[in-house]
Structure formats: structure tokens, C-alpha cells
Design a protein around this motif. Structure first.
Motif, PDB file in Angstrom:
ATOM      1  N   ILE A 152       1.501   0.341  13.439  1.00  0.00           N
ATOM      2  CA  ILE A 152       2.144   1.612  13.157  1.00  0.00           C
ATOM      3  C   ILE A 152       3.549   1.297  12.658  1.00  0.00           C
ATOM      4  N   PHE A 153       3.866   1.812  11.473  1.00  0.00           N
ATOM      5  CA  PHE A 153       5.157   1.568  10.840  1.00  0.00           C
ATOM      6  C   PHE A 153       6.016   2.835  10.877  1.00  0.00           C
ATOM      7  N   ALA A 154       7.307   2.648  10.981  1.00  0.00           N
ATOM      8  CA  ALA A 154       8.228   3.764  10.817  1.00  0.00           C
ATOM      9  C   ALA A 154       8.254   4.183   9.350  1.00  0.00           C
ATOM     10  N   ASP A 155       8.374   5.473   9.113  1.00  0.00           N
ATOM     11  CA  ASP A 155       8.469   6.002   7.760  1.00  0.00           C
ATOM     12  C   ASP A 155       9.943   6.084   7.373  1.00  0.00           C
ATOM     13  N   THR A 156      10.358   5.252   6.445  1.00  0.00           N
ATOM     14  CA  THR A 156      11.775   5.196   6.084  1.00  0.00           C
ATOM     15  C   THR A 156      12.204   6.334   5.165  1.00  0.00           C
ATOM     16  N   GLU A 157      11.241   7.034   4.579  1.00  0.00           N
ATOM     17  CA  GLU A 157      11.599   8.166   3.723  1.00  0.00           C
ATOM     18  C   GLU A 157      11.910   9.418   4.539  1.00  0.00           C
ATOM     19  N   ASP A 158      11.499   9.399   5.807  1.00  0.00           N
ATOM     20  CA  ASP A 158      11.772  10.524   6.697  1.00  0.00           C
ATOM     21  C   ASP A 158      13.211  10.427   7.198  1.00  0.00           C
TER      22      ASP A 158
ATOM     23  N   GLU B 140       0.814  -1.212   0.000  1.00  0.00           N
ATOM     24  CA  GLU B 140       0.000   0.000   0.000  1.00  0.00           C
ATOM     25  C   GLU B 140       0.847   1.262   0.000  1.00  0.00           C
ATOM     26  N   LEU B 141       1.975   1.220   0.700  1.00  0.00           N
ATOM     27  CA  LEU B 141       2.765   2.435   0.924  1.00  0.00           C
ATOM     28  C   LEU B 141       4.113   2.388   0.224  1.00  0.00           C
ATOM     29  N   THR B 142       4.341   1.402  -0.605  1.00  0.00           N
ATOM     30  CA  THR B 142       5.580   1.204  -1.367  1.00  0.00           C
ATOM     31  C   THR B 142       6.789   1.131  -0.440  1.00  0.00           C
ATOM     32  N   THR B 143       7.841   1.862  -0.773  1.00  0.00           N
ATOM     33  CA  THR B 143       9.122   1.662  -0.084  1.00  0.00           C
ATOM     34  C   THR B 143       9.257   2.431   1.222  1.00  0.00           C
ATOM     35  N   SER B 144       8.265   3.221   1.598  1.00  0.00           N
ATOM     36  CA  SER B 144       8.429   4.064   2.780  1.00  0.00           C
ATOM     37  C   SER B 144       8.091   3.359   4.084  1.00  0.00           C
ATOM     38  N   VAL B 145       7.746   2.081   4.022  1.00  0.00           N
ATOM     39  CA  VAL B 145       7.365   1.340   5.221  1.00  0.00           C
ATOM     40  C   VAL B 145       8.595   0.699   5.845  1.00  0.00           C
ATOM     41  N   GLY B 146       8.873   1.073   7.105  1.00  0.00           N
ATOM     42  CA  GLY B 146       9.971   0.472   7.844  1.00  0.00           C
ATOM     43  C   GLY B 146       9.468  -0.570   8.812  1.00  0.00           C
ATOM     44  N   GLN B 147      10.129  -0.696   9.935  1.00  0.00           N
ATOM     45  CA  GLN B 147       9.778  -1.707  10.914  1.00  0.00           C
ATOM     46  C   GLN B 147       8.456  -1.373  11.609  1.00  0.00           C
TER      47      GLN B 147
END
Length: 273
Positions: free
Chosen positions: A72-78, A44-51
Motif C-alpha cells: 500500500i503506497f501513499a498517494d502523493t497527489e492527495d 504503473e501509477l506514475t508520479t502519484s506513488v509515495g512511500q
């Protein structure tokens, strides 16, 4: 879980939901459920989903083969200055446990700032019997994500999002979005000392289903119980207890929230220093 049953003269058996703002119990996700949440989040959120930072899973009481899951996932693009200050993605899913297929989903972005504090137990799945119409039972997700460790004059937490059981094009439909169910405010003095006398009020809200109907769904009563805490010359004691109420009515899309009356009129305008 404590429910109070109310029988109305119309013959409807509705349930007043006397729920604490946050009920602690085990709502752990299995490995396969976590894997489904993760794959669904990435799709759903492509590559921005972290742990996964927080998660909860629970089978819906009225639909035994359907798992309500949220994470709740960390945003890896941030790219925050500090590791624990990144933004977040919040997702809610209904998962068919027979084939682990995602039946419906909901997503929302959580911007990290000084008021947000996410822990591994920040999600609670609320499957109390919110009977919003004959044959229709809503369900909720509560987020305990507020950082209350500050010296402000007021705060809120335990944000309830109530979802319809009707799915539209594989999307969950929120009827109420992030309604705070826990509040506090200073009515006299300051929060972090420095006053000979200080008065604060802590309030916890519950929802009750009413027999009245607006646009096809039962009205809801937000009933809030407040308790004053008084500090005088270093001594603590309880002050007066107060109850507030406001009625939430469905407008055809969502329940309307009048923030001037939530949890009570002038709640945030009564502060005296």
C-alpha cells in the motif's frame, strides 16, 4: 495453519479452509523485493506513488520461483489537511525471483476516510490451497484496514480479495473483491456504554471449497462463526454462539456476493436500542 480435509464420494479431495480471519506471522519483503514493488508501482501509477505504508511478500507454495508481493503506497497527489489522512494505492504483484521481473499485477485505489486505518502490518498474503478447479489454485490477499475505534452499531474488517492463477495480459484477475472476513454488530444497547444491558456479536468467517460447480469453478461456502458478548450492570459474559453460512457461486467472471446474506441475512438490521 489449520486445515480440515474433506473427502467427497466423487473421489475429489478438497480442502475446507479452516483459517482464522487473520493469521499473524512474518511475511517481510527483502530489499530487492521492496525495490521491485516501488519501481513497479511508480511505473504503473506514475508520479502519484509515495512511500510504502504496508507491505508483505511470500513465495507461492505451488510455484517456488514466483513471489507474491503486495504493498500500500501513499498517494502523493492527495493534499490532506493532516499528514496521515492522504489517500492510498494498493498493488499486488507476482514477481519472478530469478530476474526480479514483474509477471503480473493488480492495482486499486483506497480512499481515506474515518473508517480507514492503515498500519505497516495491514496486509496478509493468503496462500491456502484454494483449489477452485482441477489444476487451478487461487490465492488471496487480506487487508486489515478498518478503523473500528468508533461507537457505531456495526463494523467489518479483514477484506479478502481472491485472485485467479490465470493471468490475462499481465493482469491479475480478482475472483472475489474485498469480502469481509470479520464482523461485529450490536443487537441491543449501544457500543460505547450508557446502557444497563448491551449485547454485541463478533463473527469470524472462513471459506470452504465445495464439490458443486458453477461455470467451471467450484462453489465456495462462506462459513461464519459468531459469539455474543453481553454486558449487564458492568459485568461481561459470553452469550450464545451462532453459525451462519452462504454459498458463493462463480458467474463466469467473479463469485457473486449477495450482500443481503453476508455474513447473514438481516445482520445489519437487527439493532435494538
Amino acid at each position: 495453519m489449520n486445515y480440515k480435509k474433506v473427502v467427497y464420494s466423487q473421489g475429489l479431495l478438497l480442502v475446507g479452509l479452516l483459517l482464522s480471519p487473520y493469521l499473524y506471522a512474518q511475511q517481510n519483503c527483502s530489499d530487492v523485493a521492496l525495490a521491485t514493488l516501488t519501481s513497479g508501482g511508480r511505473a504503473e501509477l506514475t508520479t502519484s506513488v509515495g512511500q510504502i505504508e504496508a507491505s508483505a511478500c511470500k513465495v507461492l507454495p505451488d510455484r517456488p520461483g514466483i513471489l507474491l508481493a503486495s504493498a500500500i503506497f501513499a498517494d502523493t497527489e492527495d493534499t490532506p489537511l493532516y499528514e496521515d489522512e492522504h489517500d492510498h494505492h494498493w498493488m499486488v504483484m507476482l514477481i519472478d525471483t530469478h530476474n526480479w521481473r514483474i509477471v503480473a499485477k493488480y492495482k486499486e485505489f483506497i480512499l481515506q476516510d474515518a473508517t480507514v486505518d492503515i498500519e505497516d502490518d495491514s496486509i496478509w498474503l493468503d496462500t491456502a490451497p484454494y483449489i477452485i478447479a482441477p489444476g487451478h489454485r487461487a490465492f488471496g490477499v487480506r487487508l486489515d484496514i478498518a478503523n473500528s475505534h468508533n461507537c457505531g452499531d456495526a463494523g467489518q474488517n479483514i477484506y479478502l480479495t481472491l485472485f485467479s492463477d490465470k493471468i490475462v495480459q499481465s493482469e491479475l484477475q480478482p475472483l472475489i473483491q474485498k469480502l469481509p472476513m470479520s464482523y461485529w454488530s450490536m443487537s441491543e444497547g449501544v457500543a460505547c456504554g450508557g446502557s444497563e444491558r448491551a449485547i454485541s456479536e463478533n463473527a469470524k468467517a472462513i471459506l470452504q471449497v465445495l464439490p458443486s460447480v458453477s461455470h467451471g469453478l467450484y462453489d465456495l461456502k462462506l462459513l461464519t462463526h459468531g459469539q455474543e458478548e453481553v454486558v449487564k450492570n458492568g459485568n461481561f459474559y459470553k452469550g450464545k454462539a451462532t453459525s451462519y453460512q452462504t454459498v458463493l457461486r462463480f458467474n463466469g467472471k467473479q463469485y457473486s456476493l449477495d450482500w443481503n446474506n453476508i455474513p447473514a441475512k438481516n445482520w445489519y438490521r437487527r439493532i435494538k436500542h
